[in-house]
Write a protein that holds these residues in place. Sequence first.
Motif, PDB file in Angstrom:
ATOM      1  N   GLU A  16      66.555  26.327  44.213  1.00  0.00           N
ATOM      2  CA  GLU A  16      66.406  26.057  42.780  1.00  0.00           C
ATOM      3  C   GLU A  16      66.190  24.574  42.482  1.00  0.00           C
ATOM      4  O   GLU A  16      66.334  24.167  41.340  1.00  0.00           O
ATOM      5  N   SER A  34      53.391  19.129  35.537  1.00  0.00           N
ATOM      6  CA  SER A  34      54.247  20.268  35.211  1.00  0.00           C
ATOM      7  C   SER A  34      55.575  20.085  35.910  1.00  0.00           C
ATOM      8  O   SER A  34      55.620  19.765  37.106  1.00  0.00           O
ATOM      9  N   GLY A  38      59.323  21.714  36.923  1.00  0.00           N
ATOM     10  CA  GLY A  38      59.995  23.006  37.077  1.00  0.00           C
ATOM     11  C   GLY A  38      60.603  23.130  38.455  1.00  0.00           C
ATOM     12  O   GLY A  38      60.670  22.149  39.209  1.00  0.00           O
ATOM     13  N   LYS A  39      61.061  24.356  38.760  1.00  0.00           N
ATOM     14  CA  LYS A  39      61.603  24.589  40.096  1.00  0.00           C
ATOM     15  C   LYS A  39      60.477  24.487  41.095  1.00  0.00           C
ATOM     16  O   LYS A  39      59.377  25.003  40.880  1.00  0.00           O
ATOM     17  N   ARG A  40      60.774  23.820  42.218  1.00  0.00           N
ATOM     18  CA  ARG A  40      59.713  23.567  43.199  1.00  0.00           C
ATOM     19  C   ARG A  40      59.059  24.863  43.650  1.00  0.00           C
ATOM     20  O   ARG A  40      57.838  24.952  43.794  1.00  0.00           O
ATOM     21  N   GLY A  41      59.877  25.876  43.850  1.00  0.00           N
ATOM     22  CA  GLY A  41      59.344  27.169  44.282  1.00  0.00           C
ATOM     23  C   GLY A  41      58.345  27.724  43.278  1.00  0.00           C
ATOM     24  O   GLY A  41      57.278  28.228  43.653  1.00  0.00           O
ATOM     25  N   ASP A  42      58.689  27.622  41.997  1.00  0.00           N
ATOM     26  CA  ASP A  42      57.777  28.125  40.961  1.00  0.00           C
ATOM     27  C   ASP A  42      56.489  27.308  40.918  1.00  0.00           C
ATOM     28  O   ASP A  42      55.402  27.852  40.721  1.00  0.00           O
ATOM     29  N   LEU A  43      56.654  25.989  41.091  1.00  0.00           N
ATOM     30  CA  LEU A  43      55.478  25.118  41.026  1.00  0.00           C
ATOM     31  C   LEU A  43      54.487  25.465  42.129  1.00  0.00           C
ATOM     32  O   LEU A  43      53.267  25.437  41.919  1.00  0.00           O
ATOM     33  N   LYS A  82      54.063  28.372  43.395  1.00  0.00           N
ATOM     34  CA  LYS A  82      53.387  29.607  42.965  1.00  0.00           C
ATOM     35  C   LYS A  82      52.297  29.305  41.945  1.00  0.00           C
ATOM     36  O   LYS A  82      51.180  29.824  42.034  1.00  0.00           O
ATOM     37  N   ILE A  83      52.615  28.443  40.980  1.00  0.00           N
ATOM     38  CA  ILE A  83      51.621  28.070  39.961  1.00  0.00           C
ATOM     39  C   ILE A  83      50.404  27.435  40.625  1.00  0.00           C
ATOM     40  O   ILE A  83      49.261  27.777  40.329  1.00  0.00           O
ATOM     41  N   GLU A 108      48.270  29.938  42.348  1.00  0.00           N
ATOM     42  CA  GLU A 108      47.504  30.739  41.397  1.00  0.00           C
ATOM     43  C   GLU A 108      46.274  29.985  40.904  1.00  0.00           C
ATOM     44  O   GLU A 108      45.192  30.551  40.785  1.00  0.00           O
TER      45      GLU A 108
END
Lengths: 351, 390, 43
Positions: free
Chosen positions: A38, A198, A200-205, A207-208, A211
């Motif tokens: 996280e 952007s 955010g959480k590194r994991g989410d970034l 993914k972004i 994409e």
Amino acid sequence: MSISRRKFLGWMGAAGLGTAFGSPAHAAANKHFKGYPESLGVLFDNMLCIGCRNCEAGCNKVNELPPPDRPFDDLTVLSKKRRTNTKVFTVVNRYDHFKGIKNPLFRKIQCNHCLEPACASACFVRAFTKTKEGPVTYDPSVCVGCRYCMIACPFEIPTYEYDEPLTPRIRKCTMCQPRIIDGKLPGCVEICPTEALSFGKRGDLIKIARERIKKYPDRYVDHIYGEHEMGGTSWLYLSGVPFKELAMREDLGVTPAPELTAGALSAVPMVAGLWPVLLTGLYAVSKRKEKIAKIEQQQAIASTLEKANAEAESKLSKALAKAQKEKAAAISKEVKKALEEAKKTQEKEGS
Amino acid sequence: MSEKAAAASKSFFTPFNVVAGIIVIIGLILTALRFTGGLAAVTNLSDYNPWGIWIGFDLLVGVALAAGGFVTSAAVYLFGMKRYHSAVRPAILTGFLGYALVVLALNYDVGRPWRLPYPFVIQQGTTSVLFEVAACVALYLAVLFIEFSPAALEWLGLRKARRIVVKLTLLLTIFGVVLSTLHQSSLGALFLIAPSKLHPLWYSPYIPIYFFITSIIAGLSMVIFESTLSYRYLSHKMDETHLKEKNDVTLGFGKAASYVLAGYFAIKVIGISAGNHWHLLGTSYGLWFLVELFGFVALPCFLYAVGVRDKNLKLIRWTAVLALLGIILNRFNVCLIAFNWHLPSSERYFPHWMEIGISVFIVTIGVIFYKFIVTRMPILYKHPEYSDSH
Amino acid sequence: MDGTFYTLQEFMTYTEGVTYILILAILLGMLGFWIFLVERDEN
């Protein structure tokens, strides 16, 4: 007494022994380190950056840095290659003339907040900490000013107050750790007028970023800079051109910094444990040799002496024997003489 | 009255004292500048180039050249080469002064020198190679001080204390070799963390071993070099044993240095092969690497060998100088010349004259102390009252 | 902190800390053991 006790406790603290000794979680923890779950990061997308220098201004403001050499609305500075320094924690550089892209591209430079920071691995007073939120923080209250962190950092980020005679500090981007803890955005992200930054959480970034690459495969290079570089960084980058054309090094490798020195450090206890054995052994060998040499010398002396003695004895006994013989001969001669004389006298008397 | 003063001034203003005095005065002025204006006032260091000659020369070269202490004491006390006994004390003294000066130089280089004990007493950065270097250098400085102390204690006439210290000789020697192995190699290991900054011909996983082996070469050559200088200027302080063993030491240490250089040459070649860097030898950095490898490793190795075979002491002494220059070149290459090789020349480092000034100042202090001690304490001769052993 | 290491850096800080303490113990121990070993040697 109290000092040595404090020192000892300090050592215990360094090792985490005070709380952690024997805790089972440690036993299985040395397989693969994935970083703090996280933890936060920032994604920079240079196809969305317009080079407005607002991030530089925002950084300057929230970090209360001295006013810039040239005002932040002066965009001519972008064409000059600039780097971070003690008064500027982030800079944006412009790169022109790319094939198939009519606009210039920008590169934002600041601390990448490595997952396994080289600066932290190199620091001999643990002035750097990888926090569980993501930022790599620096504590000037213990810093000695050796600048080994600057040698170690592959991104050449830490800067040093060379003009401070007695209280120089390392200065670098903090990813706005105090603001993050308060639930605020980092200064540069907050002020960015586009989606170039952007948070955010590194994991989410990640993914972004994936994409975006998938959605616009012609627009982006298929690489998220920072996902694996030097073991991964909290800052991630998307680009429309190969990163090396933006002067970002692609030859850093994926080995986390602490691993680079782990081998050398692991040799230390081997030397400390085995050198005394080896050296004492060598000493014993040389001492033994010396002792044997001494004994041999003594024996040689003794045997020479013995020989000499024996010779002398035999000489003596020979001389004695000779003397005895001579004596005996002399006696017998004398006896003979006496007998003969006696005989003569007898004969005289008899006649 | 005035004649007397003239005589006194004449005896004090020897060429050595005048030169040393001028250097010391300049050094003190530069010191004031450093501690009032910061590093920016006296150095060319920058955010790209955080380490200059105060690390490259004063620390890396200084520690390497001070290796004579552990090399000589190991040869005599551990390997039983008693015939080199008279070389031990000068080598230990050079080592002790060398390390003391390294620590002095660090006080100029680091930002807050009074915090130098922090890694031990405040917060331990145990993952840092520099932590290990600092710990070993600090401990070894203490070991060298104790190893050197019998000479001072004889000078002061403190028999009891001397007897205790002499009893510790073996223990101190072993401890000294352990610590030297560790920190000599770790000075090289400092650069392991920067593979992206040091040129691949010099960056090698073997770099700690290279640093350790070169420290032995430096130690052996330094003993030869220093004994040459002492004989030239201080021969009146040498006793018969020292004078008799002097040539033996030069021959024996020259032989050892030659063979160690041969081994070093071999592992340097292995380093190129292991990294598959053959193709880099044709580049300009490659040519520079070959200059170091052939001009300052292979050549002194060969010249030492010729000198030993022909019993040519003069050749051995000059070769020692060449070998020492090779060590300096190697440390400069790793720390300054091949470091940051990827940067454009405008971002590269070249020392400011005041940095060089401080380094010269520190070396001068070393020479002054060496002269002071050698002319007073039993270093080059045995104290007549302590002829038993030392 | 719940006792798990999340980073190699954290893990090494811990293990190296223990290692340095052990090194001190080893050096002293080796000396003591050597003395024990040769105590009864006659010269």
